[in-house]
Every structure is written in structure tokens, then in C-alpha cells.
Design a protein around this motif. Structure first.
Motif, PDB file in Angstrom:
ATOM      1  N   GLN A  50      29.991 -29.642 -50.646  1.00  0.00           N
ATOM      2  CA  GLN A  50      29.115 -30.370 -51.561  1.00  0.00           C
ATOM      3  C   GLN A  50      29.348 -29.935 -53.001  1.00  0.00           C
ATOM      4  O   GLN A  50      29.349 -30.760 -53.924  1.00  0.00           O
ATOM      5  CB  GLN A  50      27.655 -30.141 -51.176  1.00  0.00           C
ATOM      6  CG  GLN A  50      26.669 -30.957 -51.990  1.00  0.00           C
ATOM      7  CD  GLN A  50      26.910 -32.448 -51.877  1.00  0.00           C
ATOM      8  OE1 GLN A  50      27.052 -32.978 -50.770  1.00  0.00           O
ATOM      9  NE2 GLN A  50      26.972 -33.142 -52.999  1.00  0.00           N
ATOM     10  N   ALA A  51      29.570 -28.631 -53.210  1.00  0.00           N
ATOM     11  CA  ALA A  51      29.850 -28.152 -54.563  1.00  0.00           C
ATOM     12  C   ALA A  51      31.164 -28.731 -55.085  1.00  0.00           C
ATOM     13  O   ALA A  51      31.278 -29.075 -56.268  1.00  0.00           O
ATOM     14  CB  ALA A  51      29.897 -26.632 -54.582  1.00  0.00           C
ATOM     15  N   ALA A  52      32.154 -28.860 -54.215  1.00  0.00           N
ATOM     16  CA  ALA A  52      33.430 -29.446 -54.627  1.00  0.00           C
ATOM     17  C   ALA A  52      33.249 -30.916 -54.999  1.00  0.00           C
ATOM     18  O   ALA A  52      33.828 -31.393 -55.990  1.00  0.00           O
ATOM     19  CB  ALA A  52      34.456 -29.303 -53.500  1.00  0.00           C
ATOM     20  N   GLN A  57      33.112 -34.966 -59.278  1.00  0.00           N
ATOM     21  CA  GLN A  57      32.448 -36.089 -59.930  1.00  0.00           C
ATOM     22  C   GLN A  57      32.131 -35.774 -61.385  1.00  0.00           C
ATOM     23  O   GLN A  57      32.251 -36.643 -62.262  1.00  0.00           O
ATOM     24  CB  GLN A  57      31.156 -36.430 -59.175  1.00  0.00           C
ATOM     25  CG  GLN A  57      30.400 -37.614 -59.755  1.00  0.00           C
ATOM     26  CD  GLN A  57      29.204 -38.009 -58.914  1.00  0.00           C
ATOM     27  OE1 GLN A  57      29.071 -37.592 -57.760  1.00  0.00           O
ATOM     28  NE2 GLN A  57      28.324 -38.826 -59.469  1.00  0.00           N
ATOM     29  N   ALA A  58      31.735 -34.526 -61.664  1.00  0.00           N
ATOM     30  CA  ALA A  58      31.355 -34.156 -63.031  1.00  0.00           C
ATOM     31  C   ALA A  58      32.549 -34.160 -63.981  1.00  0.00           C
ATOM     32  O   ALA A  58      32.397 -34.474 -65.168  1.00  0.00           O
ATOM     33  CB  ALA A  58      30.691 -32.780 -63.034  1.00  0.00           C
ATOM     34  N   ARG A  59      33.745 -33.842 -63.472  1.00  0.00           N
ATOM     35  CA  ARG A  59      34.897 -33.719 -64.369  1.00  0.00           C
ATOM     36  C   ARG A  59      35.821 -34.931 -64.322  1.00  0.00           C
ATOM     37  O   ARG A  59      36.885 -34.914 -64.939  1.00  0.00           O
ATOM     38  CB  ARG A  59      35.682 -32.448 -64.040  1.00  0.00           C
ATOM     39  CG  ARG A  59      36.399 -32.480 -62.696  1.00  0.00           C
ATOM     40  CD  ARG A  59      37.004 -31.135 -62.347  1.00  0.00           C
ATOM     41  NE  ARG A  59      37.938 -30.689 -63.358  1.00  0.00           N
ATOM     42  CZ  ARG A  59      39.245 -30.973 -63.372  1.00  0.00           C
ATOM     43  NH1 ARG A  59      39.747 -31.772 -62.418  1.00  0.00           N
ATOM     44  NH2 ARG A  59      40.038 -30.509 -64.298  1.00  0.00           N
ATOM     45  N   SER A  60      35.425 -35.983 -63.628  1.00  0.00           N
ATOM     46  CA  SER A  60      36.292 -37.154 -63.504  1.00  0.00           C
ATOM     47  C   SER A  60      36.294 -37.969 -64.792  1.00  0.00           C
ATOM     48  O   SER A  60      35.253 -38.491 -65.211  1.00  0.00           O
ATOM     49  CB  SER A  60      35.846 -38.025 -62.333  1.00  0.00           C
ATOM     50  OG  SER A  60      36.590 -39.230 -62.293  1.00  0.00           O
ATOM     51  N   ALA A  61      37.450 -38.089 -65.418  1.00  0.00           N
ATOM     52  CA  ALA A  61      37.582 -38.921 -66.614  1.00  0.00           C
ATOM     53  C   ALA A  61      37.584 -40.407 -66.257  1.00  0.00           C
ATOM     54  O   ALA A  61      37.166 -41.243 -67.066  1.00  0.00           O
ATOM     55  CB  ALA A  61      38.870 -38.559 -67.359  1.00  0.00           C
ATOM     56  N   THR A  62      38.018 -40.739 -65.051  1.00  0.00           N
ATOM     57  CA  THR A  62      38.042 -42.143 -64.633  1.00  0.00           C
ATOM     58  C   THR A  62      36.628 -42.710 -64.543  1.00  0.00           C
ATOM     59  O   THR A  62      36.368 -43.844 -64.962  1.00  0.00           O
ATOM     60  CB  THR A  62      38.742 -42.278 -63.280  1.00  0.00           C
ATOM     61  OG1 THR A  62      40.067 -41.743 -63.379  1.00  0.00           O
ATOM     62  CG2 THR A  62      38.834 -43.729 -62.852  1.00  0.00           C
ATOM     63  N   ALA A 225      48.001 -27.341 -50.845  1.00  0.00           N
ATOM     64  CA  ALA A 225      46.609 -27.740 -50.642  1.00  0.00           C
ATOM     65  C   ALA A 225      45.714 -27.165 -51.728  1.00  0.00           C
ATOM     66  O   ALA A 225      44.791 -27.840 -52.204  1.00  0.00           O
ATOM     67  CB  ALA A 225      46.144 -27.283 -49.259  1.00  0.00           C
ATOM     68  N   ARG A 226      45.952 -25.946 -52.125  1.00  0.00           N
ATOM     69  CA  ARG A 226      45.159 -25.353 -53.200  1.00  0.00           C
ATOM     70  C   ARG A 226      45.379 -26.098 -54.517  1.00  0.00           C
ATOM     71  O   ARG A 226      44.431 -26.330 -55.273  1.00  0.00           O
ATOM     72  CB  ARG A 226      45.526 -23.882 -53.350  1.00  0.00           C
ATOM     73  CG  ARG A 226      44.964 -22.989 -52.231  1.00  0.00           C
ATOM     74  CD  ARG A 226      45.542 -21.592 -52.294  1.00  0.00           C
ATOM     75  NE  ARG A 226      44.941 -20.726 -51.284  1.00  0.00           N
ATOM     76  CZ  ARG A 226      45.466 -19.577 -50.884  1.00  0.00           C
ATOM     77  NH1 ARG A 226      46.605 -19.150 -51.427  1.00  0.00           N
ATOM     78  NH2 ARG A 226      44.864 -18.850 -49.968  1.00  0.00           N
ATOM     79  N   ALA A 227      46.643 -26.440 -54.780  1.00  0.00           N
ATOM     80  CA  ALA A 227      46.925 -27.195 -56.010  1.00  0.00           C
ATOM     81  C   ALA A 227      46.254 -28.565 -55.983  1.00  0.00           C
ATOM     82  O   ALA A 227      45.730 -29.034 -57.006  1.00  0.00           O
ATOM     83  CB  ALA A 227      48.437 -27.340 -56.182  1.00  0.00           C
ATOM     84  N   LEU A 228      46.244 -29.215 -54.816  1.00  0.00           N
ATOM     85  CA  LEU A 228      45.612 -30.530 -54.714  1.00  0.00           C
ATOM     86  C   LEU A 228      44.108 -30.422 -54.927  1.00  0.00           C
ATOM     87  O   LEU A 228      43.505 -31.263 -55.613  1.00  0.00           O
ATOM     88  CB  LEU A 228      45.905 -31.145 -53.342  1.00  0.00           C
ATOM     89  CG  LEU A 228      45.287 -32.522 -53.080  1.00  0.00           C
ATOM     90  CD1 LEU A 228      45.791 -33.540 -54.092  1.00  0.00           C
ATOM     91  CD2 LEU A 228      45.585 -32.981 -51.658  1.00  0.00           C
ATOM     92  N   GLY A 234      39.319 -28.638 -60.551  1.00  0.00           N
ATOM     93  CA  GLY A 234      39.661 -27.720 -61.630  1.00  0.00           C
ATOM     94  C   GLY A 234      39.706 -26.268 -61.177  1.00  0.00           C
ATOM     95  O   GLY A 234      40.101 -25.952 -60.044  1.00  0.00           O
ATOM     96  N   ASP A 235      39.266 -25.366 -62.042  1.00  0.00           N
ATOM     97  CA  ASP A 235      39.336 -23.931 -61.759  1.00  0.00           C
ATOM     98  C   ASP A 235      38.463 -23.536 -60.577  1.00  0.00           C
ATOM     99  O   ASP A 235      38.700 -22.493 -59.950  1.00  0.00           O
ATOM    100  CB  ASP A 235      38.911 -23.130 -62.998  1.00  0.00           C
ATOM    101  CG  ASP A 235      39.880 -23.313 -64.157  1.00  0.00           C
ATOM    102  OD1 ASP A 235      41.050 -23.663 -63.890  1.00  0.00           O
ATOM    103  OD2 ASP A 235      39.477 -23.110 -65.317  1.00  0.00           O
ATOM    104  N   ALA A 236      37.464 -24.349 -60.261  1.00  0.00           N
ATOM    105  CA  ALA A 236      36.625 -24.027 -59.101  1.00  0.00           C
ATOM    106  C   ALA A 236      37.417 -24.049 -57.800  1.00  0.00           C
ATOM    107  O   ALA A 236      36.985 -23.461 -56.802  1.00  0.00           O
ATOM    108  CB  ALA A 236      35.455 -25.013 -59.013  1.00  0.00           C
TER     109      ALA A 236
END
Length: 455
Positions: A50-52, A57-62, A225-228, A234-236
Motif C-alpha cells: 500500500q505504501a508503494a 501515485q504521489a510522484r506520477s507526472a502523468t 526488479a529493484r530498478a523497476l 523512487g528512492d523508496a
């Protein structure tokens, strides 16, 4: 290593003792970190699914872009509901350019200095139709945002599960390697004592090499997978993952799929586009009524001549309304039918995809139950039986290693099935929103444009 903290029995007051205790635990944590007794990752807050989703959603520029598109359309809706700007006209009329009075503003009786004001009066119904079209475009932008949000949440959940299960696979292989290394050490010790053949030593080493090869593959997949996941959150994405949610239930029901599919974001977007098409057709219908323009002009002539006032009205002559305005309205109505047909085809396709997803997800849950109840227990019992036989000298080490590898392979296969099941669960869970926006509802068939006669 053991670290012992002691304190005198006759100590300070209670509140001071608590402060000392907190300070002592802080010192202990620093010491354990410096000695490598605590993994630094354990001190970080975990990243739950849920945190992910919230972070993505918070950082989505789209999503922000679609909000901007909706705000722009609403601003245009306000502007379109206003009358056109008035036109100010300044002119010098009938100025002579020849003879003795050339370029004189007063010698020639017909020369006039004029100031005029013209205003086009667009009917309120037409302005309202134009404004409504932009309002519907704003709704379409928000419907597009809902579609993008559903895809974002699905992709983020898939990336989260991908990393989680790859970490489980890596941990499983590492445990298998530690066990195999322990067996190999015992076999080599027995070989040096003349109690074990060289073939067993080589078999153990080969088993470790095969596990190392699989570890390399899983580590590479885990890095991807980590990069995706970091691409979405982001950093989270570098935080340790929390416990996974249950993937054995979904709010979608087989008997209600026909109703649920109407709430699909793509269907909601097509409904919003139908609203836009209908609003555009209404604008075309209103364009069949021409806008009148009124003007007033004050003209000043020479001092010996009287001033003049002119009044005027401009009326567009729609001589060929059947061939132009009616044709444009017909084209807009055909676009409405186009959107409706595309929506129906999309609805059928999504209904099939949803039925397929549900079937695959339920089949995978049954397979997981078979692995838990039958396949993994049988493989484990076989490995334990062969280990007991090996200790009694009744079987070879190769058989033992093969049996233990079968346990690992079976468990890995179960993890792969669970990973795919989690991906299907994410598709089902985040495919359809729980609430249906107002703009997602298809227009009622009683709209007067639907019965507009075709020219």
C-alpha cells in the motif's frame, strides 16, 4: 559475543533511570551495528504494497499532466461561455489624395473621421453548448487519469511482487547452498579419513557450482526488479519490503462480471468520450443559427459640416445550410455512433480478458494448494529418507543431493506460480475502481441529439 549491561541496585530516580536506559539501548545499537550484529536494513521502515502504491501515485507526472489538462479545459469552458470581444474601429473615410485639398481632413465634405464599435451577439444556447463541450473534455481528461491510475497501480503492484518473490527465491537458494556446503565439508572430511569416495566429493562440489549459477541468475533478475520498483516509487524502492497482502481473494465475482466491466477505466473513458462527442454535436446543431453583429459608428466631418452617426447589423447568410451546417452536424452524429461502437467492442474484449484472468488466478490457487499439501511434503520426505539411507550406507551421495535439489526446485516452482498468481491478483484488484465517477456513466439514450434527423 555477549554484551552485558549492569546497574547498581541503589540507582537514581525512576525518570532518570529511564533516560539512562534509553541511552544505554542507543549505545548498544551503535555497538551492534559497528560489529555487524545488526543488519542496517532492519532499522529502515519497510515498504508495504500500500505504501508503494501511495508513493507511485504521489510522484506520477502523468497523473499531474491529466489534472492540468482538466483544469485547462475548465478554464476554456468559462471563456467559451462569454460573448465575443467587442471590436473598436477607428478610421478616416473618403480622404482626398489629389487636387488642392489633398490629404485635408476638412476641405472635402465627404471626408469623415469615424470611431465605431461592433459587437457580435452569440445566442446563450450556443455559448452554453460551447462551454459544455469543454466541460466534457475536462471530464474526459479525468477519465483518462483514472485509466492511467489503474495501470500505474497495477504495474507498481506487479513490480513490488516481482521483487518480493525474487528475494524469497534468493533466500531459498542461499539456504540450499549453505546446506550443500555443510554436506560437502562433511564429505571432504570423510574422504580425507578414507571413509568416502572421491566421487562424492566431486558431486558435492558440482552441486554447489550449480547452485551458484542459479544464484547469479536470480541476483540479476532481482537487480532488474529493484530498478523497476524504483522507477515507480523512487528512492523508496530501496527500502526492505513489508509482508505481502493476501492474494487468495478478490472482490470481483463471476456472476457480476457483466456489471463490473461497465466500471472498467477504459469503458469509463469511452463513456466520457461519448459525452464529448455529443457535446460537439450539440455545438454543430447550434451553429445552424447564425450570430448577428451590431455596430454603431460616429463620424466627424469638417467644422462647416454636420457630424453623422451610422448604425448597422451584419447577418451571415447560410445559403447552403443543407450542404454545410447539416453535413457538419451529420458528421458529428456519426462520430457519436463511432464511439459507441468502439465502446461496445472494447467492452466485449475486456469482459473476455477479465474472465480469463479470473480463470487463471483460480487455477493457480488450486495449484498452490497442491504444492503445499502434496508435492512439497512428498519431496521433503523423500529427501529425508535418502539422507537417512545415506547415513546408513545404503545409497549414494548423488541421490541425496538430487533429492535435496528436487525439494528446492519444487519450492522454487511454487514461488514462481505464486509470483504469477500475485501478478494476476494485482490485475484483478486494481483493474476496476470501487467507485464509479459521474463522467463514467454513459449518456442516456433519450438525448435529443440521438434522434436528430440525418440530412
Amino acid at each position: 559475543m555477549h554484551i552485558l549491561l549492569t546497574r547498581e541496585a541503589s540507582g537514581p530516580p525512576v525518570h532518570h533511570a529511564r533516560q539512562c536506559g534509553r541511552r544505554g539501548f542507543a549505545v548498544l545499537a551503535v555497538v551492534m551495528l559497528s560489529l555487524g550484529l545488526v543488519n542496517p536494513a532492519m532499522t529502515q521502515p519497510s515498504l508495504t504494497l500500500q505504501a508503494a502504491l501511495d508513493e507511485a501515485q504521489a510522484r506520477s507526472a502523468t497523473l499531474q499532466a491529466q489534472h492540468a489538462a482538466a483544469r485547462a479545459a475548465r478554464e476554456m469552458a468559462v471563456a467559451s461561455g462569454s460573448l465575443p470581444d467587442p471590436v473598436l474601429r477607428l478610421s478616416v473615410d473618403n480622404l482626398p489624395v489629389e487636387g488642392s485639398g489633398r490629404y485635408s481632413l476638412t476641405d472635402e465634405p465627404m471626408t469623415m473621421r469615424s470611431v465605431g464599435l461592433a459587437q457580435t451577439f452569440t445566442r446563450a444556447e450556443k455559448r452554453q453548448a460551447r462551454s459544455a463541450r469543454y466541460e466534457r473534455e475536462a471530464d474526459a481528461a479525468l477519465a483518462t487519469r483514472s485509466t492511467l491510475l489503474a495501470r500505474l497501480r497495477t504495474q507498481t503492484a506487479r513490480a513490488w511482487f516481482e521483487r518480493y518473490f525474487l528475494e524469497q527465491m534468493l533466500e531459498l537458494l542461499q539456504r540450499q547452498r549453505e546446506e550443500t556446503v555443510s554436506i560437502s565439508a562433511g564429505v571432504e572430511s570423510a574422504y580425507r579419513g578414507g571413509r568416502s569416495p572421491l566421487a562424492d566429493v566431486l558431486s558435492a562440489r558440482a552441486a554447489i557450482a550449480r547452485i551458484d549459477d542459479r544464484l547469479h541468475e536470480v541476483r540479476a533478475d532481482l537487480d532488474n526488479a529493484r530498478a523497476l520498483l524504483q522507477r515507480w516509487v523512487g528512492d523508496a524502492g530501496s527500502k526492505p519490503l513489508g509482508a505481502p497482502p493476501g492474494i487468495d481473494s478478490t472482490r470481483l465475482a463471476e456472476h457480476a462480471l457483466a456489471h463490473e466491466i461497465d466500471q472498467h477505466p477504459d469503458i469509463a473513458l469511452m463513456n466520457a468520450r461519448e459525452h464529448v462527442a455529443l457535446a460537439t454535436a450539440e455545438v454543430a446543431r447550434q451553429e445552424k443559427s447564425a450570430d448577428w453583429s451590431w455596430s454603431v459608428m460616429y463620424s466627424k466631418r469638417g467644422s462647416v459640416f454636420g457630424d453623422m452617426v451610422s448604425l448597422g447589423v451584419s447577418i451571415p447568410l447560410q445559403w447552403n445550410q443543407t450542404g454545410r451546417q447539416d453535413r457538419e452536424l451529420a458528421a458529428r452524429l456519426e462520430q457519436v455512433e463511432q464511439v459507441r461502437s468502439e465502446r461496445e467492442e472494447m467492452r466485449r474484449e475486456h469482459l473476455f480478458e477479465l474472465q480469463r484472468l479470473l480463470a487463471n488466478w483460480r487455477s493457480s490457487l488450486r495449484r498452490l494448494a497442491d504444492y503445499d499439501n502434496t508435492l512439497i511434503p512428498l519431496a521433503t520426505e523423500r529427501a529425508e529418507a535418502l539422507m537417512a539411507a545415506f547415513r546408513g550406507g545404503k545409497t549414494s551421495l548423488t541421490s541425496v543431493l538430487e533429492a535435496r535439489r528436487m525439494v528446492t526446485d519444487t519450492t522454487l516452482e511454487r514461488l514462481r506460480i505464486e509470483r504469477q498468481t500475485a501478478a494476476w491478483w494485482a490485475d484483478l484488484t486494481f483493474l476496476i475502481p470501487e467507485d464509479l465517477p459521474a463522467h463514467a456513466v454513459p449518456p442516456t439514450p433519450s438525448n435529443h441529439l440521438a434522434q436528430e434527423p440525418m440530412p
